[in-house]
Scaffold this motif. Structure first.
Motif, PDB file in Angstrom:
ATOM      1  N   PRO B  69      -2.102   0.484  28.790  1.00 61.09           N
ATOM      2  CA  PRO B  69      -2.284   1.108  30.278  1.00 61.09           C
ATOM      3  C   PRO B  69      -1.046   2.044  30.138  1.00 61.09           C
ATOM      4  O   PRO B  69      -0.066   1.514  29.831  1.00 61.09           O
ATOM      5  CB  PRO B  69      -2.811   0.316  31.229  1.00 61.09           C
ATOM      6  CG  PRO B  69      -2.393  -1.111  30.964  1.00 61.09           C
ATOM      7  CD  PRO B  69      -2.454  -1.270  29.220  1.00 61.09           C
ATOM      8  N   LEU B  70      -1.438   3.081  31.000  1.00 63.58           N
ATOM      9  CA  LEU B  70      -0.032   4.174  31.291  1.00 63.58           C
ATOM     10  C   LEU B  70       0.645   4.725  30.141  1.00 63.58           C
ATOM     11  O   LEU B  70       0.749   5.763  30.124  1.00 63.58           O
ATOM     12  CB  LEU B  70       0.951   3.471  32.045  1.00 63.58           C
ATOM     13  CG  LEU B  70       0.486   2.783  33.523  1.00 63.58           C
ATOM     14  CD1 LEU B  70       1.441   1.884  34.470  1.00 63.58           C
ATOM     15  CD2 LEU B  70       0.106   4.082  34.409  1.00 63.58           C
ATOM     16  N   ILE B  71       1.142   3.760  29.277  1.00 63.74           N
ATOM     17  CA  ILE B  71       1.911   4.599  28.472  1.00 63.74           C
ATOM     18  C   ILE B  71       1.010   4.820  26.918  1.00 63.74           C
ATOM     19  O   ILE B  71       1.328   5.636  25.936  1.00 63.74           O
ATOM     20  CB  ILE B  71       3.184   3.571  27.678  1.00 63.74           C
ATOM     21  CG1 ILE B  71       2.650   2.392  27.454  1.00 63.74           C
ATOM     22  CG2 ILE B  71       4.168   3.601  28.789  1.00 63.74           C
ATOM     23  CD1 ILE B  71       3.671   1.386  26.747  1.00 63.74           C
ATOM     24  N   GLY B  72      -0.294   4.303  27.002  1.00 61.43           N
ATOM     25  CA  GLY B  72      -1.089   4.299  25.726  1.00 61.43           C
ATOM     26  C   GLY B  72      -1.941   5.524  25.654  1.00 61.43           C
ATOM     27  O   GLY B  72      -1.777   6.351  26.321  1.00 61.43           O
ATOM     28  N   GLY B  73      -2.963   5.250  24.718  1.00 60.97           N
ATOM     29  CA  GLY B  73      -3.936   6.289  24.735  1.00 60.97           C
ATOM     30  C   GLY B  73      -3.800   7.016  23.735  1.00 60.97           C
ATOM     31  O   GLY B  73      -2.944   6.971  23.027  1.00 60.97           O
ATOM     32  N   ILE B  74      -4.743   8.258  23.387  1.00 59.83           N
ATOM     33  CA  ILE B  74      -4.491   9.015  22.190  1.00 59.83           C
ATOM     34  C   ILE B  74      -3.619  10.182  22.646  1.00 59.83           C
ATOM     35  O   ILE B  74      -3.959  10.788  23.649  1.00 59.83           O
ATOM     36  CB  ILE B  74      -5.982   9.407  21.866  1.00 59.83           C
ATOM     37  CG1 ILE B  74      -6.560   8.284  21.336  1.00 59.83           C
ATOM     38  CG2 ILE B  74      -5.770  10.598  20.844  1.00 59.83           C
ATOM     39  CD1 ILE B  74      -6.501   7.688  19.777  1.00 59.83           C
ATOM     40  N   GLY B  75      -2.739  10.394  21.924  1.00 57.28           N
ATOM     41  CA  GLY B  75      -1.938  11.778  22.277  1.00 57.28           C
ATOM     42  C   GLY B  75      -0.436  11.813  21.765  1.00 57.28           C
ATOM     43  O   GLY B  75       0.011  10.576  21.575  1.00 57.28           O
ATOM     44  N   LYS B  76       0.260  12.582  22.483  1.00 57.83           N
ATOM     45  CA  LYS B  76       1.556  12.590  22.368  1.00 57.83           C
ATOM     46  C   LYS B  76       2.426  11.760  23.098  1.00 57.83           C
ATOM     47  O   LYS B  76       3.396  11.279  22.411  1.00 57.83           O
ATOM     48  CB  LYS B  76       2.052  13.976  22.794  1.00 57.83           C
ATOM     49  CG  LYS B  76       2.459  15.259  22.076  1.00 57.83           C
ATOM     50  CD  LYS B  76       3.034  16.411  22.444  1.00 57.83           C
ATOM     51  CE  LYS B  76       3.115  17.396  21.413  1.00 57.83           C
ATOM     52  NZ  LYS B  76       1.838  17.756  20.799  1.00 57.83           N
ATOM     53  N   ARG B  77       2.102  11.365  24.192  1.00 60.04           N
ATOM     54  CA  ARG B  77       2.795  10.368  24.942  1.00 60.04           C
ATOM     55  C   ARG B  77       2.978   9.076  24.234  1.00 60.04           C
ATOM     56  O   ARG B  77       4.001   8.561  24.029  1.00 60.04           O
ATOM     57  CB  ARG B  77       2.129  10.103  26.360  1.00 60.04           C
ATOM     58  CG  ARG B  77       3.151   9.562  27.431  1.00 60.04           C
ATOM     59  CD  ARG B  77       2.583   9.384  28.606  1.00 60.04           C
ATOM     60  NE  ARG B  77       1.260   8.820  28.319  1.00 60.04           N
ATOM     61  CZ  ARG B  77       0.399   8.900  29.615  1.00 60.04           C
ATOM     62  NH1 ARG B  77       0.628   9.457  30.802  1.00 60.04           N
ATOM     63  NH2 ARG B  77      -0.914   8.454  29.405  1.00 60.04           N
ATOM     64  N   THR B  78       1.711   8.593  23.771  1.00 55.93           N
ATOM     65  CA  THR B  78       1.861   7.303  23.039  1.00 55.93           C
ATOM     66  C   THR B  78       2.783   7.397  21.654  1.00 55.93           C
ATOM     67  O   THR B  78       3.370   6.596  21.443  1.00 55.93           O
ATOM     68  CB  THR B  78       0.446   7.077  22.419  1.00 55.93           C
ATOM     69  OG1 THR B  78      -0.486   7.215  23.673  1.00 55.93           O
ATOM     70  CG2 THR B  78       0.345   5.652  22.078  1.00 55.93           C
ATOM     71  N   ALA B  79       2.566   8.607  21.008  1.00 53.57           N
ATOM     72  CA  ALA B  79       3.443   8.760  20.076  1.00 53.57           C
ATOM     73  C   ALA B  79       5.014   8.582  20.140  1.00 53.57           C
ATOM     74  O   ALA B  79       5.896   8.024  19.458  1.00 53.57           O
ATOM     75  CB  ALA B  79       3.121  10.241  19.317  1.00 53.57           C
ATOM     76  N   ILE B  80       5.357   9.441  21.224  1.00 52.29           N
ATOM     77  CA  ILE B  80       6.512   9.362  21.472  1.00 52.29           C
ATOM     78  C   ILE B  80       7.117   7.856  21.976  1.00 52.29           C
ATOM     79  O   ILE B  80       8.139   7.511  21.821  1.00 52.29           O
ATOM     80  CB  ILE B  80       7.051  10.218  22.918  1.00 52.29           C
ATOM     81  CG1 ILE B  80       6.815  11.881  22.277  1.00 52.29           C
ATOM     82  CG2 ILE B  80       8.214  10.025  23.429  1.00 52.29           C
ATOM     83  CD1 ILE B  80       6.824  13.066  23.398  1.00 52.29           C
ATOM     84  N   VAL B  81       6.445   7.235  22.773  1.00 47.23           N
ATOM     85  CA  VAL B  81       6.794   5.961  23.190  1.00 47.23           C
ATOM     86  C   VAL B  81       6.845   4.793  21.872  1.00 47.23           C
ATOM     87  O   VAL B  81       8.051   4.169  21.788  1.00 47.23           O
ATOM     88  CB  VAL B  81       5.544   5.224  24.085  1.00 47.23           C
ATOM     89  CG1 VAL B  81       5.807   3.842  24.106  1.00 47.23           C
ATOM     90  CG2 VAL B  81       5.651   5.815  25.506  1.00 47.23           C
ATOM     91  N   ALA B  82       5.908   5.120  20.957  1.00 47.88           N
ATOM     92  CA  ALA B  82       6.167   4.535  19.809  1.00 47.88           C
ATOM     93  C   ALA B  82       7.634   4.747  19.063  1.00 47.88           C
ATOM     94  O   ALA B  82       8.464   4.039  18.405  1.00 47.88           O
ATOM     95  CB  ALA B  82       5.220   4.643  18.782  1.00 47.88           C
ATOM     96  N   LEU B  83       7.860   6.023  18.965  1.00 45.05           N
ATOM     97  CA  LEU B  83       8.841   6.397  18.441  1.00 45.05           C
ATOM     98  C   LEU B  83      10.418   6.163  18.889  1.00 45.05           C
ATOM     99  O   LEU B  83      11.488   5.738  18.321  1.00 45.05           O
ATOM    100  CB  LEU B  83       9.145   8.318  18.187  1.00 45.05           C
ATOM    101  CG  LEU B  83       7.862   8.847  17.324  1.00 45.05           C
ATOM    102  CD1 LEU B  83       8.113  10.318  17.479  1.00 45.05           C
ATOM    103  CD2 LEU B  83       8.241   8.469  15.709  1.00 45.05           C
ATOM    104  N   VAL B  84      10.185   6.033  20.197  1.00 39.62           N
ATOM    105  CA  VAL B  84      11.579   5.599  20.996  1.00 39.62           C
ATOM    106  C   VAL B  84      11.687   4.219  20.866  1.00 39.62           C
ATOM    107  O   VAL B  84      13.000   3.739  20.450  1.00 39.62           O
ATOM    108  CB  VAL B  84      11.243   5.687  22.690  1.00 39.62           C
ATOM    109  CG1 VAL B  84      12.212   5.056  23.234  1.00 39.62           C
ATOM    110  CG2 VAL B  84      11.135   7.499  23.094  1.00 39.62           C
ATOM    111  N   LEU B  85      10.670   3.635  20.678  1.00 39.09           N
ATOM    112  CA  LEU B  85      10.656   1.872  20.543  1.00 39.09           C
ATOM    113  C   LEU B  85      11.455   1.806  19.012  1.00 39.09           C
ATOM    114  O   LEU B  85      12.331   0.877  18.834  1.00 39.09           O
ATOM    115  CB  LEU B  85       9.462   0.997  20.343  1.00 39.09           C
ATOM    116  CG  LEU B  85       8.856   1.117  21.774  1.00 39.09           C
ATOM    117  CD1 LEU B  85       7.495   0.261  21.774  1.00 39.09           C
ATOM    118  CD2 LEU B  85       9.701   0.334  22.849  1.00 39.09           C
ATOM    119  N   TYR B  86      11.017   2.741  18.164  1.00 36.81           N
ATOM    120  CA  TYR B  86      11.724   2.565  16.778  1.00 36.81           C
ATOM    121  C   TYR B  86      13.026   2.920  16.652  1.00 36.81           C
ATOM    122  O   TYR B  86      13.826   2.353  16.075  1.00 36.81           O
ATOM    123  CB  TYR B  86      10.824   3.548  15.835  1.00 36.81           C
ATOM    124  CG  TYR B  86       9.910   2.629  15.006  1.00 36.81           C
ATOM    125  CD1 TYR B  86      10.290   1.514  14.141  1.00 36.81           C
ATOM    126  CD2 TYR B  86       8.668   2.801  15.223  1.00 36.81           C
ATOM    127  CE1 TYR B  86       9.690   1.120  13.478  1.00 36.81           C
ATOM    128  CE2 TYR B  86       7.492   2.101  14.300  1.00 36.81           C
ATOM    129  CZ  TYR B  86       8.158   1.173  13.455  1.00 36.81           C
ATOM    130  OH  TYR B  86       7.335   0.445  12.659  1.00 36.81           O
TER     131      TYR B  86
END
Ligand SMILES: Nc1ncnc2c1ncn2[C@@H]1O[C@H](COP(=O)(O)OP(=O)(O)OP(=O)(O)O)[C@@H](O)[C@H]1O
Ligand SMILES: [Mg+2]
Lengths: 256, 203
Positions: B69-86
């Motif tokens: 929830p909040l950070i997930g879902g389909i789209g850019k935001r989720t992608a950016i969160v994943a890239l940040v974690l990396y």
């Protein structure tokens, strides 16, 4: 005479997994205004630890250390340290600062204006025998060991602190350069009337520079004497240090 | 849309993903790295966690985030969160090693001259660690440019769109249209940040 630095039963112990161990035990002595007290001792005897308690890089775990009559614990550490110059063997010059910036560091922290800092830096460089024209804009890596040490001394003197601490500042220099700096130290001391604590394991240096010599052994002060008294002391450890001197004399030929 | 204009817009989108992710990751990991220099006890846990994040296969990490929830879902935001974690680990680790690598005699002198903790950090530790920290930023950026191609799998856009489309239609031209620009951007970023590293490092 009033004591500028005073150790009152100051001790320092550390707790290790194997149990606690005492590095300094019950140090008690005073350093009067204008005096140079040399702490002499073998490696590991606790000289550096004692010195660092003066500018509160370390705090005694028992007893207290007073500077200008006030326990170091009661000083604001920043104010305390700006009144105490500190020179160490590794110099600790900032590699990313020029010579002028290194020397001007404390005046800068103290908020002097730029013109005053500049002229102070020039004055100190000349005093240390370095042409400011040639050296001010250099970086520490562009200096020899002796030049670096001179800059280290200049930096410690910059804001005119009443107290100076030296931790084997000349230990890594060749004998001729060392003698040069030792003479300079004497000249400065007499001219500036600073109070100094000077750590060394070189008995010659101790006798040459100290108004009094404190001999340390296993974290204790074994002997506190003038250089003259020290030469005739019965103490084992003092004799052990002096034996090094005799040996040098013998090499010159028969001493009688 | 013809290939050329699509290439331009996807490249821009890719750039945006990387830029946002690296900036956010730097804003988190550099201060954390500084904090870790002061808290030896926390080092193992925090670095271990950042390290763990990096061991998750990137496609799986993107997938894991979708249901969050909040950070997930389909789209850019989720992608950016994943890239940040990396991108966290290289910058955090380099900040830590850079600062811990400052000559202890220099740090001790700074303290002994009466510098405050903040002055020691800003005037001594950070300038002297700058080169190492920037190397971490460079590594993080170059990796993020590559990893960001996977963002397309969860609707994050970027040059990965070409690659995934090319794979599903078995069209090598499309794959190359995504892969070549991504590689070129990575090389340029590597060069550019390397230049900055040399220029800004004080010693
Ligand atoms: N942080 C520390 N933790 C534990 N033991 C320490 C620490 N610092 C110093 N010691 C120990 O305290 C003793 C005194 O160290 P100190 O550095 O004061 O000696 P020193 O007289 O200055 O020696 P040197 O002439 O070699 O510089 C040594 O036995 C050393 O191992
Ligand atoms: Mg020592």
């Amino acid at each position: 005479m009033n004591a500028i630095v005073e150790f009152r039963g100051a001790g320092y112990s550390v707790t290790r997994p194997q149990g606690s161990s005492d590095i300094l035990r019950e140090l008690t002595f005073t350093v009067a205004a204008g005096e140079t007290l040399v702490l002499l001792g073998r490696s590991g005897s606790g000289k550096t630890t004692a010195l660092k308690m003066v500018n509160r890089l370390l705090s005694p775990t028992s007893g207290e250390v007073l500077v200008e009559g006030k326990p170091t614990a009661a000083w604001d550490p920043i104010r305390l340290r700006r009144r105490i110059g500190y020179v160490i063997q590794e110099t600790g010059l900032f590699p990313h600062f020029t010579v002028a910036e290194n020397i001007g560091l404390v005046p800068h922290l103290e908020g002097w204006d730029e013109e005053r800092i500049r002229s102070r830096v020039r004055e100190l460089l000349e005093q240390m025998g370095l042409s400011s024209h040639e050296f001010a804009a250099r970086y520490p890596r562009e200096l020899s060991g002796g030049q670096r040490q001179r800059v280290g001394v200049a930096r410690a003197l910059a804001a005119d602190p009443p107290v100076l601490l030296f931790d084997e500042p000349f230990g890594a220099l060749d004998p001729v350069t060392r003698l040069d700096l030792q003479k300079q130290f004497l000249a400065l001391r007499d001219a500036l009337h600073k109070t100094a604590v000077f750590v060394t394991h070189d008995v010659r240096e101790a006798l040459m520079l100290g108004t009094r010599v404190g001999l340390m052994r296993n974290g204790r002060l074994e002997l506190l004497a003038t250089p003259r008294e020290f030469l005739h002391a019965e103490n084992d450890e003092a004799r052990a240090f002096l034996a090094g001197l005799d040996w040098k004399m013998e090499a010159d030929g028969p001493s009688q | 849309m013809d290939l050329r204009s699509e290439l331009a817009s996807l490249t821009l989108e890719h750039f945006e993903l990387v830029l946002v992710a690296v900036i956010v990751a730097a804003a988190i990991s550099i201060p954390t790295g500084i904090l870790l220099t002061r808290r030896a006890g926390m080092r193992r846990w925090v670095l271990g966690f950042a390290n763990l994040l990096q061991t998750i296969p990137s496609l799986a990490l993107f997938g894991f985030l979708i249901p969050v929830p909040l950070i997930g879902g389909i789209g850019k935001r989720t992608a950016i969160v994943a890239l940040v974690l990396y991108a966290l680990l290289p910058m955090m680790r380099n900040t830590l090693t850079g600062i811990l690598g400052v000559d202890p005699a220099v740090r001790e002198s700074a303290v002994a001259m009466g510098m405050t903790g903040r002055q020691v950090l800003w005037q001594v530790e950070l300038p002297l660690a700058m080169r190492t920290i920037l190397a971490g930023v460079r590594v993080a950026t170059v990796t993020t440019i590559g990893t960001a191609t996977i963002a397309a799998a969860i609707g994050g856009g970027g040059l990965g769109v070409f690659i995934f489309r090319g794979i599903s239609t078995v069209d090598t031209t499309q794959i190359l249209a995504g892969a070549i620009p991504a590689a070129v951007i990575a090389l340029l970023a590597d060069e550019g940040l390397g230049w900055l590293e040399r220029k800004l490092s004080p010693v």
